[in-house]
Design a protein around this motif. Structure first.
Motif, PDB file in Angstrom:
ATOM      1  N   ASN A  15      23.011 -17.720  23.973  1.00 41.17           N
ATOM      2  CA  ASN A  15      21.736 -18.125  22.191  1.00 41.17           C
ATOM      3  C   ASN A  15      23.795 -18.173  21.063  1.00 41.17           C
ATOM      4  OD1 ASN A  15      21.217 -14.983  24.454  1.00 41.17           O
ATOM      5  ND2 ASN A  15      19.434 -16.317  22.876  1.00 41.17           N
ATOM      6  N   TYR A  52      17.387 -13.317  16.619  1.00 47.93           N
ATOM      7  CA  TYR A  52      17.204 -14.438  17.313  1.00 47.93           C
ATOM      8  C   TYR A  52      16.951 -15.385  16.698  1.00 47.93           C
ATOM      9  CZ  TYR A  52      14.550 -17.127  20.480  1.00 47.93           C
ATOM     10  OH  TYR A  52      14.414 -18.206  21.556  1.00 47.93           O
ATOM     11  N   PHE A  60      18.289  -4.231  26.721  1.00 47.78           N
ATOM     12  CA  PHE A  60      18.565  -5.349  26.293  1.00 47.78           C
ATOM     13  C   PHE A  60      19.414  -6.231  26.136  1.00 47.78           C
ATOM     14  CE2 PHE A  60      17.692 -10.303  25.380  1.00 47.78           C
ATOM     15  CZ  PHE A  60      17.844 -11.059  26.953  1.00 47.78           C
TER      16      PHE A  60
HETATM   17  O1  LIG Z   1      13.300 -12.008  30.203  1.00 52.51           O
HETATM   18  C1  LIG Z   1      13.097 -12.466  29.350  1.00 52.51           C
HETATM   19  O2  LIG Z   1      11.731 -12.015  28.775  1.00 52.51           O
HETATM   20  C2  LIG Z   1      13.569 -13.130  28.582  1.00 52.51           C
HETATM   21  C3  LIG Z   1      15.221 -12.366  28.249  1.00 52.51           C
HETATM   22  C4  LIG Z   1      16.305 -14.005  27.138  1.00 52.51           C
HETATM   23  O3  LIG Z   1      17.023 -14.257  27.486  1.00 52.51           O
HETATM   24  C5  LIG Z   1      15.462 -13.085  25.663  1.00 52.51           C
HETATM   25  C6  LIG Z   1      15.257 -12.340  24.878  1.00 52.51           C
HETATM   26  C7  LIG Z   1      14.895 -12.084  24.016  1.00 52.51           C
HETATM   27  C8  LIG Z   1      15.222 -13.222  23.248  1.00 52.51           C
HETATM   28  C9  LIG Z   1      15.887 -14.604  23.367  1.00 52.51           C
HETATM   29  C10 LIG Z   1      15.874 -14.397  25.185  1.00 52.51           C
HETATM   30  C11 LIG Z   1      16.583 -15.909  25.878  1.00 52.51           C
HETATM   31  O4  LIG Z   1      16.530 -16.420  26.330  1.00 52.51           O
HETATM   32  O5  LIG Z   1      17.793 -16.315  24.204  1.00 52.51           O
END
Ligand SMILES: O=C(O)CCC(=O)c1ccccc1C(=O)O
Ligand SMILES: [Mg+2]
Length: 371
Positions: free
Chosen positions: A190, A56, A19
């Motif tokens: 983000n 995050y 990811f």
């Molecule tokens: O499909 C998912 O679980 C969400 C994906 C995603 O955008 C995300 C995943 C991990 C941390 C932050 C985010 C976000 O929404 O910014």
């Protein structure tokens, strides 16, 4: 109700696909799984959604483990519980650490719903039998992204989210929008922009995006309000909303037109429900955000998204999008763009405890002093 035993499992699983965001690439996903057992032998399950590093938000698996073992778990043995809403009152005698608090709190919600022999969705006042599914398509070449989006649209997903940053925004989004003029596209930044980039962000207005998620810094409700005034595209806040008070402030000054609610980020299910209610009173539609979660947290997201003001599709996708083998069964599947809400008691899925133990890197059990 008394808690007799709490078990913590630090597990880790490899994602089916890495990811990517401009901040971090996640390949291996660690999590803390919590099992709480009451005096009658009924157990509830929780999941802490912090990552291994603080990219995050500031929490990590290790900070959450520390808070849980040294503060939160000892505190919950000391009380008799009559209502899961009271758990955060106790845990909030310590500052912040929302994901660690949420992991423990949700396990107690699951336990209460199971004791009441009710599906969690019903137990919290949910009104839906199915919830709308949305999906994230990872950063790639526009051609490959268009190919993947085609597949996801055919699978029925009702909304596609793509990650953007200043170096990769307008051109990429325009190609995607041209290929799928009728598909709802959400762009998640983000916090990749500052208010100095306002002309760049305003340029995205012509694309007809469903919304732009968290364009500016997490701690900047004021600048998000200035930006929203200049934009027709709705601003959605994610990282900025870590408490009920944040949601209240954001609404008061007009920082956004929609919010993503994540149970972990806002410190528990009670807070998630309260933010949902507040947004509903203020005509702010909400959706359920995702954290690349394992099956326990995903089950909570589905239950949460049955509340009436979750009118937008969330980051709620099939288990297979993330895992070869999840820790829960049955799998979450998306059919015609929707996920069916379980009618089994509590979170409605079984946890494969043998598998959880097998993939655990460390475990610890805690017992009430009275047993
Ligand atoms: O499909 C998912 O679980 C969400 C994906 C995603 O955008 C995300 C995943 C991990 C941390 C932050 C985010 C976000 O929404 O910014
Ligand atoms: Mg986001």
């Amino acid at each position: 109700m008394n808690i007799q035993k709490v078990e913590m499992f630090h597990v880790s699983m490899e994602l089916v696909q890495p990811f990517h965001t401009h901040l971090e690439t996640v390949k291996e996903r660690p999590c803390i799984i919590l099992k709480v057992t009451d005096e009658t032998g009924i157990s509830g399950w929780g999941e802490v959604v912090a990552f291994s590093s603080p990219w995050y938000t500031e929490e990590t698996v290790d900070t959450a483990w520390h808070m849980l073992e040294d503060y939160f778990i000892p505190a919950i043995f000391k009380k008799e519980w009559l209502d899961p809403r009271a758990v955060l009152d106790t845990l909030d005698s310590w500052k912040r650490n929302p994901m660690a608090k949420a992991g423990l709190e949700i396990a107690i919600w699951d336990l209460f719903a199971k004791r009441a022999k009710q599906p969690l969705a019903k137990y919290i006042g949910g009104v839906r039998e199915v919830v709308k599914a949305g999906v994230v398509v990872g950063v790639d070449t526009p051609e490959r992204m268009i190919h993947t989006i085609q597949t996801r649209v055919e699978e029925g997903y009702q909304r596609i989210k793509v990650k953007i940053e200043p170096a990769k925004d307008y051109k990429m989004l325009m190609k995607i929008k041209n290929a799928f003029p009728n598909v709802d596209i959400l762009a998640d930044a983000n916090s990749a922009y500052t208010l100095e980039d306002i002309e760049r962000i305003k340029n995205l207005d012509s694309l007809g995006l469903l919304m732009i998620e968290q364009p500016l810094a997490a701690d900047d409700l004021v600048e998000h309000a200035l930006l929203q005034k200049e934009l027709t595209t709705p601003v959605c806040l994610d990282e900025s909303i870590v408490s009920y008070q944040d949601a209240k402030n954001a609404i008061r000054i007009g920082s956004c037109k929609t919010m993503s609610i994540k149970i972990g980020r806002v410190g528990g299910l009670r807070n998630a429900i309260a933010i949902h209610d507040l947004c509903m009173e203020n005509d702010i539609p909400v959706w359920c955000g995702g954290m690349l979660e394992m099956g326990i947290s995903r089950a909570f997201n589905i239950a949460l998204a049955t509340l009436p003001n979750f009118t937008l599709p969330g980051d709620i996708s099939s288990s297979d999008r993330y895992w070869k083998k999840d820790i829960t069964f049955p799998k979450v599947v998306v059919k015609n763009g929707e996920v069916k809400v379980s009618s089994n008691p509590g979170i409605g899925v079984e946890v494969d405890e043998e598998y959880v133990k097998k993939i655990s890197l460390r475990t610890r059990s805690f017992f009430s002093k009275t047993t």
